[in-house]
Design a protein around this motif. Structure first.
Motif, PDB file in Angstrom:
ATOM      1  N   SER A  63       0.807  -1.226   0.000  1.00  9.77           N
ATOM      2  CA  SER A  63       0.000   0.000   0.000  1.00  9.77           C
ATOM      3  C   SER A  63       0.839   1.275   0.000  1.00  9.77           C
ATOM      4  N   VAL A  64       2.125   1.163   0.339  1.00  6.59           N
ATOM      5  CA  VAL A  64       2.949   2.378   0.411  1.00  6.59           C
ATOM      6  C   VAL A  64       4.126   2.351  -0.563  1.00  6.59           C
ATOM      7  N   LYS A  65       4.315   1.253  -1.271  1.00  9.00           N
ATOM      8  CA  LYS A  65       5.432   1.151  -2.217  1.00  9.00           C
ATOM      9  C   LYS A  65       5.356   2.255  -3.258  1.00  9.00           C
ATOM     10  N   GLY A  66       6.489   2.884  -3.517  1.00  8.47           N
ATOM     11  CA  GLY A  66       6.551   3.962  -4.491  1.00  8.47           C
ATOM     12  C   GLY A  66       6.174   5.319  -3.929  1.00  8.47           C
ATOM     13  N   ARG A  67       5.612   5.351  -2.718  1.00  4.61           N
ATOM     14  CA  ARG A  67       5.228   6.626  -2.104  1.00  4.61           C
ATOM     15  C   ARG A  67       6.032   6.917  -0.846  1.00  4.61           C
ATOM     16  N   PHE A  68       6.360   5.881  -0.088  1.00  4.71           N
ATOM     17  CA  PHE A  68       7.090   6.040   1.170  1.00  4.71           C
ATOM     18  C   PHE A  68       8.521   5.544   0.988  1.00  4.71           C
ATOM     19  N   THR A  69       9.446   6.183   1.695  1.00  2.66           N
ATOM     20  CA  THR A  69      10.847   5.764   1.697  1.00  2.66           C
ATOM     21  C   THR A  69      11.370   5.757   3.121  1.00  2.66           C
ATOM     22  N   ILE A  70      11.907   4.627   3.526  1.00  4.63           N
ATOM     23  CA  ILE A  70      12.486   4.519   4.862  1.00  4.63           C
ATOM     24  C   ILE A  70      14.004   4.632   4.751  1.00  4.63           C
ATOM     25  N   SER A  71      14.598   5.281   5.740  1.00 13.76           N
ATOM     26  CA  SER A  71      16.055   5.425   5.756  1.00 13.76           C
ATOM     27  C   SER A  71      16.540   5.385   7.198  1.00 13.76           C
ATOM     28  N   ARG A  72      17.829   5.111   7.359  1.00 18.65           N
ATOM     29  CA  ARG A  72      18.391   5.067   8.705  1.00 18.65           C
ATOM     30  C   ARG A  72      19.737   5.775   8.729  1.00 18.65           C
ATOM     31  N   ASP A  73      20.076   6.321   9.891  1.00 23.31           N
ATOM     32  CA  ASP A  73      21.368   6.961  10.109  1.00 23.31           C
ATOM     33  C   ASP A  73      21.994   6.292  11.328  1.00 23.31           C
ATOM     34  N   ASN A  74      22.924   5.385  11.089  1.00 18.40           N
ATOM     35  CA  ASN A  74      23.515   4.631  12.188  1.00 18.40           C
ATOM     36  C   ASN A  74      24.408   5.497  13.075  1.00 18.40           C
ATOM     37  N   ALA A  75      24.856   6.632  12.572  1.00 18.16           N
ATOM     38  CA  ALA A  75      25.681   7.537  13.380  1.00 18.16           C
ATOM     39  C   ALA A  75      24.826   8.293  14.395  1.00 18.16           C
ATOM     40  N   LYS A  76      23.574   8.540  14.038  1.00 18.22           N
ATOM     41  CA  LYS A  76      22.687   9.305  14.910  1.00 18.22           C
ATOM     42  C   LYS A  76      21.652   8.432  15.620  1.00 18.22           C
ATOM     43  N   ASN A  77      21.627   7.133  15.316  1.00 15.07           N
ATOM     44  CA  ASN A  77      20.628   6.220  15.884  1.00 15.07           C
ATOM     45  C   ASN A  77      19.200   6.692  15.586  1.00 15.07           C
ATOM     46  N   THR A  78      18.983   7.027  14.322  1.00 16.03           N
ATOM     47  CA  THR A  78      17.656   7.481  13.927  1.00 16.03           C
ATOM     48  C   THR A  78      17.195   6.782  12.652  1.00 16.03           C
TER      49      THR A  78
END
Length: 127
Positions: A63-78
């Motif tokens: 339902s969210v493919k192509g619209r939502f993007t998840i990302s992570r920052d391991n340096a900031k723990n976010t």
């Protein structure tokens, strides 16, 4: 003590964008699968997106493919969830999640479910 704190929710018009963030602490972030679930009024909680710790591979609900993007920052723990082309059907409480465990091909599949949950943050898509 594990802490997951969501931010960035609010009210947005249909077709608009919103970016959620989650600050994590109390566990080994870089190796932990992280993700988002949501629960709309009167509906069951559902998987939205997740990103694996070691590989960085992302998983999305159809339902969210192509619209939502998840990302992570391991340096900031976010982790972040960029949400575009929002519709009223995206209205829900969004939960940051961590430490997935279970059997499957990745977060949100098979029996794989998060061990830790944040308190949730409201996202409302309405004109």
């Amino acid at each position: 003590q594990v802490q997951l704190v969501e931010s960035g929710g609010g009210l947005v018009q249909p077709g608009g964008s919103l970016r959620l963030s989650c600050a994590a602490s109390g566990f080994t972030f870089f190796s932990s699968d992280m993700g988002w679930y949501r629960q709309a009024p009167g509906k069951e909680r559902e998987f939205v997106a997740a990103v694996q710790g070691n590989s960085g591979i992302a998983f999305y609900a159809d339902s969210v493919k192509g619209r939502f993007t998840i990302s992570r920052d391991n340096a900031k723990n976010t982790i972040d969830l960029q949400m575009n082309s929002l519709t009223p059907e995206d209205t829900a409480i969004y939960y940051c999640t961590a430490e997935y465990e279970g059997v499957g091909r990745g977060p949100g599949t098979g029996t794989i479910r998060p061990r830790y949950w944040g308190p949730g943050i409201q996202v409302t898509v309405s004109s």
